[in-house]
Design an enzyme around this catalytic site. Structure first.
Site, mmCIF file in Angstrom:
data_model
loop_
_atom_site.group_PDB
_atom_site.id
_atom_site.type_symbol
_atom_site.label_atom_id
_atom_site.label_comp_id
_atom_site.label_asym_id
_atom_site.label_seq_id
_atom_site.Cartn_x
_atom_site.Cartn_y
_atom_site.Cartn_z
ATOM 1 N N TYR A 109 0.862 -1.130 0.097
ATOM 2 C CA TYR A 109 -0.122 -0.017 -0.133
ATOM 3 C C TYR A 109 0.972 1.220 0.111
ATOM 4 O O TYR A 109 1.848 1.223 0.723
ATOM 5 C CB TYR A 109 -0.833 0.060 1.284
ATOM 6 C CG TYR A 109 -1.704 1.365 1.582
ATOM 7 C CD1 TYR A 109 -2.777 1.479 0.798
ATOM 8 C CD2 TYR A 109 -1.176 2.310 2.208
ATOM 9 C CE1 TYR A 109 -3.547 2.546 0.991
ATOM 10 C CE2 TYR A 109 -1.969 3.731 2.114
ATOM 11 C CZ TYR A 109 -3.207 3.648 1.554
ATOM 12 O OH TYR A 109 -3.795 4.882 1.556
ATOM 13 N N GLU A 197 -3.353 7.727 -4.160
ATOM 14 C CA GLU A 197 -3.385 6.181 -3.415
ATOM 15 C C GLU A 197 -3.011 5.350 -4.528
ATOM 16 O O GLU A 197 -3.831 4.950 -5.447
ATOM 17 C CB GLU A 197 -4.381 6.159 -2.787
ATOM 18 C CG GLU A 197 -4.409 4.771 -1.997
ATOM 19 C CD GLU A 197 -6.027 4.541 -1.184
ATOM 20 O OE1 GLU A 197 -5.910 5.036 -0.005
ATOM 21 O OE2 GLU A 197 -6.899 4.161 -1.740
#
Length: 391
Positions: A109, A197
């Site tokens: 992530y 993101e």
């Protein structure tokens, strides 16, 4: 302003951030054609909506033939995808993104956003990619890495290495990661982003790093500097009333209740909604008309909140400072007359020219219920909403 995944990945490519080959499609024929043009033997069909959690909601499907890609696209296009982030109504799927499958070794992530507590841009990363990062942060906070970037110095190599090592990367992967991190930082600054993101950033079987997903939010207050990005806006993914409010510079958020609120000041609006909940009701919206509202703006605000068919009462809570209460009163009267209001209206006006405002409302002859304070206003709104007929 949010971008679709396929739009975000185009920006990634422009900044040399590796992504899998992919094509967007608006119908089944385009989806099948895309599958033939992209390398197989596995393809991924992704519904393009402004919400996370698509995979768990059936919005991401693995396919092993072009025909299967067509069936997956047909099942998604023209439907509304409901995820944990969309609410019960979901969001319309007008495009799907067809992507070549990737050989995944690990999922990471990575995000870049503003750390408002420190006033610095922050990189946030985790080796637990592909999962709900909120769950990871809540239950396994030790798996979250973060570095804050000094705006004068910019992103430093040691910060990139710190994150890379924390993610378990080694060898050439560290240099790859630094390249991606620097590109993301440049993209963030150039495009006035509020969030970028990648979840997941994958490590492929051959050791490469690839952005398998992409989420971008552009800072609304900077859109005047980003005309090219404004052209990417998809109104179908936005709440119609929130979009209409933005045209009149009104701060509006749709909620699920039946008591419409019109308040000046974000803090007062939050307190108003809290009082409604405390007295057993549910707000239908957050609406801040701002500190410089005039009669015309109040009228537009009234029209906006009354367009919500769930509204069974309207609570107006104004504290007059810069904006005078008598101006608000005139706007309320104008709005009630023009909009043909059929639900109860409760008004609490305090501050500059409040006495004059109350006299104006009383002299209007309209069925507007006065309130002496906020608690009284909330109590009356909840009671009258219970009597109101749903429209």
């Amino acid at each position: 302003m949010n971008l679709h995944e396929y739009q975000a990945k185009r920006l990634f490519l422009d900044h040399a951030i590796p992504v899998p080959p992919g094509m967007v499609a608006t119908n089944v024929t385009e989806a099948v054609t895309a599958a033939h043009e992209l390398a197989g033997p596995i393809w991924v069909v992704k519904a393009q909506v402004h919400a996370g959690g698509r995979g768990k909601a059936g919005g991401v499907r693995l396919c092993r033939s072009a025909e299967e890609v067509g069936r997956a696209a047909e099942a998604m296009l023209g439907q509304r995808l409901v995820t944990k982030q969309t609410g019960a109504l979901g969001l319309p799927v007008n495009q799907v993104y067809i992507e070549s499958g990737s050989a995944i070794e690990r999922e990471l992530y990575l995000s870049l956003l503003l750390n408002r507590d420190r006033g610095r841009i922050a990189f946030v990363a985790s080796a637990a990619g592909g999962m709900d990062i909120e769950e990871v942060a809540a239950h396994q906070p030790e798996k979250i890495l973060r570095v804050d970037i000094d705006p004068a110095a910019g992103l430093q190599s040691y910060q990139c290495r710190h994150i890379a090592f924390g993610l378990g990367l080694a060898g050439n992967q560290v240099a790859q990661f630094e390249g991606i991190a620097r590109s993301l930082y440049d993209l963030y600054l150039e495009c006035d982003l509020g969030l970028v993101e990648i979840n997941p950033l994958i490590v492929t079987k051959d050791g490469g790093l690839v952005a398998l997903d992409a989420k971008i939010n552009v800072e609304a207050n900077a859109l005047f500097r980003q005309p090219a990005l404004v052209q990417l806006r998809d109104p179908s993914q936005e709440d119609p009333m929130e979009r209409a409010a933005s045209v009149h510079d009104l701060n509006y958020v749709s909620l699920e209740g039946d008591i419409a609120c019109m308040v000046n000041g974000a803090g007062l609006a939050m307190a108003t909604m809290d009082l409604i909940k405390l007295h057993g009701g549910a707000p239908a919206n957050f609406l801040d008309v701002g500190g410089t509202a005039n009669a015309e703006r109040v009228t537009e605000a009234f029209r906006l909140i009354l367009s919500n068919k769930r509204a069974r009462a309207v609570l107006v809570n104004i504290f007059g400072g810069i904006v005078r209460c008598d101006v608000i009163a005139e706007g309320i009267i104008q709005a009630v007359k023009q909009a043909g209001v059929t639900v109860p209206v409760i008004a609490r006006l305090e501050g500059t020219n409040a006495d004059r405002a109350r006299k104006i409302l009383k002299a209007s002859g309209l069925a507007i219920t006065p309130a002496k304070d906020l608690a009284d206003a909330a109590t009356k709104a909840v009671r009258l909403a219970g009597r109101g007929a749903r429209r």
